[in-house]
Enzyme design. Structure first.
Site, mmCIF file in Angstrom:
data_model
loop_
_atom_site.group_PDB
_atom_site.id
_atom_site.type_symbol
_atom_site.label_atom_id
_atom_site.label_comp_id
_atom_site.label_asym_id
_atom_site.label_seq_id
_atom_site.Cartn_x
_atom_site.Cartn_y
_atom_site.Cartn_z
ATOM 1 N N CYS A 1 10.257 2.054 47.510
ATOM 2 C CA CYS A 1 9.728 2.062 48.876
ATOM 3 C C CYS A 1 10.566 2.951 49.777
ATOM 4 O O CYS A 1 11.741 3.186 49.528
ATOM 5 C CB CYS A 1 9.715 0.654 49.444
ATOM 6 S SG CYS A 1 8.909 -0.552 48.398
ATOM 7 N N ARG B 1 9.935 8.688 45.825
ATOM 8 C CA ARG B 1 10.268 7.322 45.409
ATOM 9 C C ARG B 1 9.037 6.570 44.904
ATOM 10 O O ARG B 1 9.180 5.545 44.248
ATOM 11 C CB ARG B 1 10.885 6.563 46.590
ATOM 12 C CG ARG B 1 12.182 7.171 47.078
ATOM 13 C CD ARG B 1 12.596 6.591 48.401
ATOM 14 N NE ARG B 1 12.989 5.193 48.272
ATOM 15 C CZ ARG B 1 14.179 4.724 48.592
ATOM 16 N NH1 ARG B 1 15.092 5.551 49.045
ATOM 17 N NH2 ARG B 1 14.475 3.456 48.480
ATOM 18 N N TRP C 1 5.557 0.149 47.555
ATOM 19 C CA TRP C 1 5.144 0.001 46.154
ATOM 20 C C TRP C 1 4.983 -1.493 45.931
ATOM 21 O O TRP C 1 5.929 -2.249 46.065
ATOM 22 C CB TRP C 1 6.176 0.596 45.198
ATOM 23 C CG TRP C 1 5.673 0.678 43.795
ATOM 24 C CD1 TRP C 1 5.570 -0.333 42.894
ATOM 25 C CD2 TRP C 1 5.149 1.833 43.133
ATOM 26 N NE1 TRP C 1 5.037 0.114 41.716
ATOM 27 C CE2 TRP C 1 4.781 1.434 41.825
ATOM 28 C CE3 TRP C 1 4.983 3.163 43.506
ATOM 29 C CZ2 TRP C 1 4.235 2.331 40.896
ATOM 30 C CZ3 TRP C 1 4.451 4.040 42.585
ATOM 31 C CH2 TRP C 1 4.079 3.637 41.305
ATOM 32 N N ASN D 1 12.327 -3.310 52.357
ATOM 33 C CA ASN D 1 12.451 -2.971 50.943
ATOM 34 C C ASN D 1 13.223 -4.077 50.257
ATOM 35 O O ASN D 1 14.157 -4.634 50.833
ATOM 36 C CB ASN D 1 13.228 -1.668 50.745
ATOM 37 C CG ASN D 1 12.434 -0.449 51.146
ATOM 38 O OD1 ASN D 1 11.240 -0.535 51.386
ATOM 39 N ND2 ASN D 1 13.103 0.688 51.221
ATOM 40 N N GLY D 2 12.870 -4.376 49.004
ATOM 41 C CA GLY D 2 13.589 -5.394 48.256
ATOM 42 C C GLY D 2 12.682 -6.538 47.864
ATOM 43 O O GLY D 2 11.447 -6.448 47.929
ATOM 44 N N GLU E 1 26.324 3.546 23.623
ATOM 45 C CA GLU E 1 25.966 4.278 24.837
ATOM 46 C C GLU E 1 27.200 4.711 25.619
ATOM 47 O O GLU E 1 27.249 5.819 26.159
ATOM 48 C CB GLU E 1 25.049 3.411 25.712
ATOM 49 C CG GLU E 1 24.635 4.031 27.033
ATOM 50 C CD GLU E 1 23.828 5.311 26.885
ATOM 51 O OE1 GLU E 1 23.661 6.014 27.906
ATOM 52 O OE2 GLU E 1 23.360 5.622 25.770
ATOM 53 N N LYS F 1 28.030 8.603 26.502
ATOM 54 C CA LYS F 1 28.229 9.121 27.857
ATOM 55 C C LYS F 1 29.541 9.906 27.944
ATOM 56 O O LYS F 1 29.612 10.963 28.560
ATOM 57 C CB LYS F 1 28.241 7.967 28.868
ATOM 58 C CG LYS F 1 26.882 7.439 29.208
ATOM 59 C CD LYS F 1 26.079 8.454 29.970
ATOM 60 C CE LYS F 1 24.608 8.390 29.665
ATOM 61 N NZ LYS F 1 24.149 8.636 28.349
ATOM 62 N N GLU G 1 29.258 13.243 26.043
ATOM 63 C CA GLU G 1 28.295 14.156 26.665
ATOM 64 C C GLU G 1 28.913 14.961 27.803
ATOM 65 O O GLU G 1 28.673 16.159 27.920
ATOM 66 C CB GLU G 1 27.102 13.372 27.225
ATOM 67 C CG GLU G 1 26.040 13.002 26.223
ATOM 68 C CD GLU G 1 24.884 12.272 26.893
ATOM 69 O OE1 GLU G 1 23.719 12.585 26.575
ATOM 70 O OE2 GLU G 1 25.131 11.385 27.739
ATOM 71 N N HIS H 1 36.081 -1.726 8.186
ATOM 72 C CA HIS H 1 35.520 -1.051 7.011
ATOM 73 C C HIS H 1 35.661 0.471 7.108
ATOM 74 O O HIS H 1 34.903 1.190 6.461
ATOM 75 C CB HIS H 1 34.052 -1.442 6.825
ATOM 76 C CG HIS H 1 33.859 -2.889 6.500
ATOM 77 N ND1 HIS H 1 34.226 -3.445 5.302
ATOM 78 C CD2 HIS H 1 33.356 -3.898 7.254
ATOM 79 C CE1 HIS H 1 33.946 -4.736 5.305
ATOM 80 N NE2 HIS H 1 33.424 -5.039 6.482
ATOM 81 N N LYS I 1 17.887 18.132 29.890
ATOM 82 C CA LYS I 1 17.372 16.833 30.336
ATOM 83 C C LYS I 1 16.261 16.339 29.416
ATOM 84 O O LYS I 1 16.187 15.160 29.102
ATOM 85 C CB LYS I 1 16.848 16.940 31.772
ATOM 86 C CG LYS I 1 16.457 15.588 32.375
ATOM 87 C CD LYS I 1 17.659 14.676 32.485
ATOM 88 C CE LYS I 1 17.300 13.307 32.997
ATOM 89 N NZ LYS I 1 18.412 12.358 32.890
#
Length: 610
Positions: free
Chosen positions: A2, A27, A74, A98-99, A483, A487, A490, A506, A605
């Protein structure tokens, strides 16, 4: 998703408000509206669909006035209709929000019993009645907003007008962004800095738990809990388009890390019904009948999305009681997948254009499977090609290193697991209510994790000089370890390995020494005791330890060289909060090393080649 704008000053405000809303269109929204003070009253105009419809309404019925607020909505609670569009009015009070107000049902019942009449299905209208009740009781607008917010649980960014105080806008924030542009004898309120482009370089950041009184010549900030005046935080922003898009952050990645609490709220919008214990997807998404027939789920993805899929497997098996296979899309082989007609094949991608993922989805369709795309970009190839699509609504993700896409994909898979579990009769409505209630607490927990930003940067200074790092996690935290390592490698170009903590003995344990730091993910939970054992194995071999621990874990804090503290949360939701800390660690290491954080070498991207 929103957008909020507000203006007070000498100029006609409708054109300024509309321009601000256009700058926030990225948005996403399904309706919009303005409220402008004129002639001793507040006039409200609203419309569904794109801003062009609201513009047409204004051309047919102009809104003169120099003080007003605007909103793009939204849908969360209630359908995308004109009645549910913002602004909402109760008596002499008009506001935009908003929220998500988590306790709106109990507040709505209380207000109805007191004689309030509701004209919408939204949670926001509850807040307008709460504020108006205080105004009618004699409170000034600022006090009325503060007292109303003390009754509210959830997240909010609000801008409020009152007929009784025609020279000001009252704003407040909790877990949803809000800024104020400081002009010369005029002020512009917005939910994000792009709306201020060309208006002012001096920007006040409304902090969590703060509210402000905005007049044409002054901004005063207050603490919501105590009502005491506090110091407003102002930043100077070079209002070039690029910097405005970054919202004052040094890099897009850092901005996108900080956007995750809001992004998660946007992902859940309109999809969770706490009252009925249901998960409802848009028309493009799979229906309950489709989900009830699912006997097995396949998840296919690449890179960060693959790590989200690994978390999703755990969620789907645990919550929906259904077998799940996870495929690296780049390695997908139909002969090995043994896909059968009628099974659900879920492709996960931020861009929806990753060629490997597109190819696997097409192979699945050819095999007779029902296909579902989970992606961020509307009208992407993956979304168009799938039988069903669930958009994550994370908003634009500019940095090549994905952050908010990962966490919103996990939330989407969580919602999918609840929906399948409910459709198959594995979960009762009360179970869904409990899980959704827990899920709604995550944005606040993420905000708490983000407060560790300064501490994480201090840690990054200690680790930026190492050439190798090992990340260990168990259960749901194994994908998070993967992940975290991804990061770091990357964007900082440090060689990092993510590994199952139980598998360290192991092989990788041979690498452990004082020059090979280990990040151990060990918050309290189902995997705690065994993970602590792995931590001791590293410690016994002289390895440097950076441990992610629960906030109150004093024992483990003494056994590690360095610590990151993660707020306590339900075990199934730990990945969402823990990920924030690892993203910040990778970002600060890369920034300190001076690498190109947003556009690291050799990466794109969207990977549109095999």
């Amino acid at each position: 998703m929103c957008g909020i704008v507000g203006y007070v000053g000498p100029r006609e405000c409708s054109p300024l408000l509309m321009d601000g809303l256009r700058r926030l269109e990225y948005r996403g929204y399904d309706s919009s509206g303005l409220a402008v003070l004129h002639g001793g009253d507040i006039v409200v105009r609203r419309a569904t669909g794109k801003l062009a419809r609201l513009q047409a309404v204004l051309e047919a019925s102009p809104m003169p006035g120099t003080l007003g607020i605007g909103h793009t909505r939204w849908a969360t609670h209630g359908r995308p209709t004109e009645e549910n569009a913002h602004p909402h009015r109760a008596g002499d009070v008009v506001l935009v929000h908003n929220g998500i107000i988590e306790n709106y049902l109990s507040l709505r019942a209380e207000l109805r019993e007191a004689g309030c009449t509701f004209t919408s299905e939204t949670d926001t209208e509850v807040l307008s009645h709460l504020v108006n009740r205080e105004v009618v009781g004699g409170a000034n607008l600022a006090d009325a907003v503060r007292k109303a917010l003390l009754h509210v649980q959830g997240s909010w960014a609000v801008a409020v007008l009152s007929v009784r105080e025609p020279d000001r806008i009252v704003v407040a924030r909790n877990q949803s962004p809000l800024v104020v542009g400081m002009g010369s004898g005029e002020m512009l309120v917005a939910s994000d800095i792009p709306a201020l482009l060309g208006f002012s370089q001096d920007v006040v950041i409304v902090e969590d738990g703060q509210m402000g009184v905005v007049t044409a010549g002054e901004y005063r900030a207050f603490d919501v809990a105590s009502g005491l005046q506090v110091q407003a935080r102002m930043i100077r922003v070079d209002m070039t388009p690029a910097m405005a898009e970054k919202g004052g952050f040094k890099h897009f990645m850092l901005k996108e890390i900080h956007e995750q609490p809001r992004a998660l709220i946007d992902t859940m919008r309109g999809r969770v019904s706490v009252e009925r214990g249901e998960i409802l997807f848009e028309d493009e998404g799979p229906s309950a009948d489709v989900l009830a027939s699912v006997q097995r789920v396949h998840l296919a993805a690449c890179g960060t999305s693959h790590h989200a899929a690994l978390v999703g497997r755990y969620l789907l098996t645990t919550l929906a009681g259904i077998p799940v296979e996870v495929h690296l899309a780049s390695e997908y082989d139909p002969a090995v997948a043994l896909l059968h007609a009628g099974e659900l094949f879920v492709s996960v991608s931020q861009s929806g254009e990753t060629l490997d993922t597109l190819r696997t989805q097409r192979d699945a369709k050819a095999a007779g499977a029902r296909t579902l795309a989970i992606c961020n970009v509307v009208a992407s190839s993956l979304a168009r090609d799938a039988d069903h699509v669930i958009h994550t609504h994370a908003g634009p993700e500019i940095s090549v290193a994905s952050t908010k896409a990962f966490t919103t994909q996990i939330v989407t898979l969580y919602l999918l697991a609840l929906a399948i579990g409910r459709a198959r009769g594995v979960l009762e409505a009360v179970d869904v209510q409990r899980h959704v209630g827990e899920l709604l607490t995550v944005p606040g927990l993420m905000d708490e994790a983000l407060r560790e930003n300064v501490q994480i940067r201090m840690l990054a200074r200690r680790y930026q000089g190492f050439a190798h790092m090992l990340f260990l996690g168990r259960g749901l935290l194994h994908p998070v370890a993967l992940e975290g390592a991804l990061k770091l490698k990357e964007i900082s170009y440090i060689h990092a390995e993510g590994y199952s903590a139980g598998e360290m003995k192991h092989g990788p344990i041979a690498l452990i020494d004082e020059n090979f730091p280990t990040v151990v993910l060990a918050p309290r939970g189902p995997w705690y005791a065994r993970t602590v054992g792995n931590l001791e194995e590293v410690r016994a071999r002289g390895g440097r330890l950076l441990a992610m621990i629960s906030t109150n874990d004093l024992d483990l804090a003494e056994r590690a060289d360095d610590i990151m503290r993660v707020p306590a949360c339900p075990p199934l939701l730990v990945p969402l909060v823990a990920t924030i800390l690892l993203q910040l660690l990778a970002y600060h290491v890369a920034d300190l090393k001076g690498t190109d954080v947003d556009q690291p070498r050799n990466l794109a991207k969207s990977v549109t080649v095999e």
